[in-house]
Design a protein around this motif. Structure first.
Motif, PDB file in Angstrom:
ATOM      1  N   TYR A  72       0.843  -1.196   0.000  1.00 56.54           N
ATOM      2  CA  TYR A  72       0.000   0.000   0.000  1.00 56.54           C
ATOM      3  C   TYR A  72       0.874   1.239   0.000  1.00 56.54           C
ATOM      4  N   ARG A  73       0.587   2.161  -0.908  1.00 54.55           N
ATOM      5  CA  ARG A  73       1.351   3.403  -0.986  1.00 54.55           C
ATOM      6  C   ARG A  73       0.411   4.579  -0.744  1.00 54.55           C
ATOM      7  N   TYR A  74       0.752   5.405   0.241  1.00 55.24           N
ATOM      8  CA  TYR A  74       0.015   6.648   0.470  1.00 55.24           C
ATOM      9  C   TYR A  74       0.969   7.667   1.086  1.00 55.24           C
ATOM     10  N   SER A  75       0.677   8.931   0.874  1.00 59.29           N
ATOM     11  CA  SER A  75       1.526  10.031   1.343  1.00 59.29           C
ATOM     12  C   SER A  75       2.971   9.869   0.890  1.00 59.29           C
ATOM     13  N   ARG A 102     -14.814  -8.088   0.567  1.00 53.85           N
ATOM     14  CA  ARG A 102     -13.530  -8.727   0.842  1.00 53.85           C
ATOM     15  C   ARG A 102     -12.497  -7.666   1.191  1.00 53.85           C
ATOM     16  N   PHE A 103     -11.642  -7.952   2.178  1.00 54.25           N
ATOM     17  CA  PHE A 103     -10.554  -7.074   2.569  1.00 54.25           C
ATOM     18  C   PHE A 103      -9.258  -7.868   2.588  1.00 54.25           C
ATOM     19  N   ASN A 104      -8.175  -7.255   2.091  1.00 55.47           N
ATOM     20  CA  ASN A 104      -6.883  -7.943   2.141  1.00 55.47           C
ATOM     21  C   ASN A 104      -5.812  -7.135   2.873  1.00 55.47           C
ATOM     22  N   GLY A 105      -6.216  -6.059   3.538  1.00 54.53           N
ATOM     23  CA  GLY A 105      -5.270  -5.283   4.317  1.00 54.53           C
ATOM     24  C   GLY A 105      -5.978  -4.421   5.346  1.00 54.53           C
ATOM     25  N   VAL A 106      -5.225  -4.038   6.376  1.00 56.92           N
ATOM     26  CA  VAL A 106      -5.778  -3.160   7.407  1.00 56.92           C
ATOM     27  C   VAL A 106      -4.687  -2.200   7.867  1.00 56.92           C
ATOM     28  N   LEU A 107      -5.027  -0.925   7.915  1.00 55.66           N
ATOM     29  CA  LEU A 107      -4.130   0.106   8.415  1.00 55.66           C
ATOM     30  C   LEU A 107      -4.518   0.427   9.854  1.00 55.66           C
ATOM     31  N   LEU A 108      -3.559   0.295  10.758  1.00 51.28           N
ATOM     32  CA  LEU A 108      -3.773   0.636  12.166  1.00 51.28           C
ATOM     33  C   LEU A 108      -3.165   2.002  12.445  1.00 51.28           C
ATOM     34  N   ASN A 109      -3.971   2.901  12.998  1.00 50.48           N
ATOM     35  CA  ASN A 109      -3.507   4.221  13.420  1.00 50.48           C
ATOM     36  C   ASN A 109      -3.726   4.344  14.921  1.00 50.48           C
ATOM     37  N   LEU A 110      -2.658   4.625  15.637  1.00 47.13           N
ATOM     38  CA  LEU A 110      -2.747   4.826  17.083  1.00 47.13           C
ATOM     39  C   LEU A 110      -2.592   6.314  17.384  1.00 47.13           C
ATOM     40  N   TYR A 111      -3.663   6.913  17.888  1.00 42.36           N
ATOM     41  CA  TYR A 111      -3.653   8.303  18.338  1.00 42.36           C
ATOM     42  C   TYR A 111      -3.405   8.270  19.845  1.00 42.36           C
ATOM     43  N   ARG A 112      -2.213   8.661  20.258  1.00 42.45           N
ATOM     44  CA  ARG A 112      -1.819   8.482  21.654  1.00 42.45           C
ATOM     45  C   ARG A 112      -2.611   9.363  22.605  1.00 42.45           C
ATOM     46  N   ASP A 113      -3.022  10.517  22.146  1.00 44.16           N
ATOM     47  CA  ASP A 113      -3.937  11.404  22.865  1.00 44.16           C
ATOM     48  C   ASP A 113      -4.445  12.408  21.846  1.00 44.16           C
ATOM     49  N   GLY A 114      -5.102  13.473  22.311  1.00 47.44           N
ATOM     50  CA  GLY A 114      -5.706  14.426  21.399  1.00 47.44           C
ATOM     51  C   GLY A 114      -4.724  15.216  20.565  1.00 47.44           C
ATOM     52  N   ARG A 115      -3.444  15.196  20.915  1.00 46.53           N
ATOM     53  CA  ARG A 115      -2.449  15.903  20.106  1.00 46.53           C
ATOM     54  C   ARG A 115      -2.141  15.169  18.811  1.00 46.53           C
ATOM     55  N   ASP A 116      -2.401  13.859  18.765  1.00 52.42           N
ATOM     56  CA  ASP A 116      -2.247  13.110  17.522  1.00 52.42           C
ATOM     57  C   ASP A 116      -3.492  13.307  16.663  1.00 52.42           C
ATOM     58  N   ALA A 117      -3.294  13.341  15.344  1.00 53.41           N
ATOM     59  CA  ALA A 117      -4.386  13.713  14.460  1.00 53.41           C
ATOM     60  C   ALA A 117      -4.186  13.109  13.079  1.00 53.41           C
ATOM     61  N   SER A 122      -8.711  11.964   1.360  1.00 49.79           N
ATOM     62  CA  SER A 122      -9.629  10.933   0.886  1.00 49.79           C
ATOM     63  C   SER A 122      -8.840   9.644   0.719  1.00 49.79           C
ATOM     64  N   ASP A 123      -9.494   8.532   0.943  1.00 48.24           N
ATOM     65  CA  ASP A 123      -8.867   7.232   0.703  1.00 48.24           C
ATOM     66  C   ASP A 123      -9.100   6.869  -0.759  1.00 48.24           C
ATOM     67  N   ASP A 124      -8.364   7.536  -1.645  1.00 43.40           N
ATOM     68  CA  ASP A 124      -8.605   7.398  -3.081  1.00 43.40           C
ATOM     69  C   ASP A 124      -7.344   7.027  -3.850  1.00 43.40           C
ATOM     70  N   GLU A 125      -6.416   6.345  -3.197  1.00 39.19           N
ATOM     71  CA  GLU A 125      -5.222   5.892  -3.892  1.00 39.19           C
ATOM     72  C   GLU A 125      -5.612   4.919  -5.016  1.00 39.19           C
ATOM     73  N   PRO A 126      -4.871   4.913  -6.125  1.00 40.78           N
ATOM     74  CA  PRO A 126      -5.243   4.082  -7.281  1.00 40.78           C
ATOM     75  C   PRO A 126      -5.416   2.606  -6.942  1.00 40.78           C
ATOM     76  N   GLU A 127      -4.594   2.087  -6.042  1.00 40.02           N
ATOM     77  CA  GLU A 127      -4.678   0.656  -5.741  1.00 40.02           C
ATOM     78  C   GLU A 127      -5.920   0.267  -4.948  1.00 40.02           C
ATOM     79  N   LEU A 128      -6.715   1.264  -4.511  1.00 41.37           N
ATOM     80  CA  LEU A 128      -7.974   0.964  -3.827  1.00 41.37           C
ATOM     81  C   LEU A 128      -9.139   0.798  -4.801  1.00 41.37           C
ATOM     82  N   GLY A 129      -8.912   1.094  -6.087  1.00 42.05           N
ATOM     83  CA  GLY A 129      -9.957   0.918  -7.084  1.00 42.05           C
ATOM     84  C   GLY A 129     -10.853   2.140  -7.220  1.00 42.05           C
TER      85      GLY A 129
END
Length: 205
Positions: A72-75, A102-117, A122-129
């Motif tokens: 997966y490529r983003y940013s 069907r899903f073949n991947g999962v992105l985990l984001n950990l926001y440690r507190d409100g300072r993380d954001a 948009s989730d519109d990368e080409p490999e998402l279709g």
């Protein structure tokens, strides 16, 4: 353990979008256990991205899991998948059964507190279709999820994502809308977000 009754879902009425919110998709006791296990067992990283010519660390911790070919490529960053853990595989199977997607991947984001954001995107990368389905499971502290029409500078809809809730975005949502998790000084506890996706893979030559 799970609230499988579709009547528990509420549709978010926005033009050119298809969003369903399940506020209690998993009970609080199970959500607590998942949060504790995933936060402690995940090999977190904090990648850097280039913004206006500077390398800046993303304001959260991340991990990408998936099938072996679900890169997966983003940013501007390429993420090679970690192997599914038994817990993540189980959550994926339940999601696939209940969403019919069907899903073949999962992105985990950990926001440690409100300072993380998470900034506007948009989730519109080409490999998402063309019309991706993204299933977003929230664990931990409640955070506000904002939506705005692409090209607009104004928040047009917000909802608070509860502990154990599921938000499913389908259809043309990513074509026409952006979303964010804004910083806040009011949240002191961590939030873990799991966004399940289908990466379109191509056979090796």
């Amino acid at each position: 353990m799970f609230t499988n009754d579709p009547s528990h879902a509420s549709s978010i009425e926005l033009p050119d979008a298809a969003l369903d919110y399940y506020p209690g998709w998993v009970d609080s006791e199970t959500a607590d256990a998942w949060l504790e296990k995933l936060v402690s067992a995940t090999p977190w990283s904090q990648p850097e991205i280039r913004i206006y010519g500077r390398q800046v660390a993303v304001p959260r911790m991340v991990a990408w899991y998936g099938d072996a070919d679900a890169r997966y490529r983003y940013s501007g960053l390429r993420h090679d998948p970690l192997a599914w853990t038994p817990l993540l595989r189980d959550i994926r199977e339940r999601l696939q059964h209940e969403t019919g997607q069907r899903f073949n991947g999962v992105l985990l984001n950990l926001y440690r507190d409100g300072r993380d954001a998470m900034g506007w995107h948009s989730d519109d990368e080409p490999e998402l279709g063309d019309c991706p389905t993204v299933a977003s499971l929230s664990l931990g502290a409640e955070r506000r999820f904002d939506l705005r029409r692409k090209g607009s500078g104004r928040i047009q809809h917000s909802l608070v994502l509860a502990h154990g809730s599921l938000l499913v975005m389908r259809g043309m949502t990513q074509h026409h809308w952006q979303h964010q998790i804004a910083r806040t000084s009011k949240v002191l506890q961590p939030r873990l977000n799991l966004t399940f996706r289908l990466i379109e893979t191509r056979p090796s030559k």
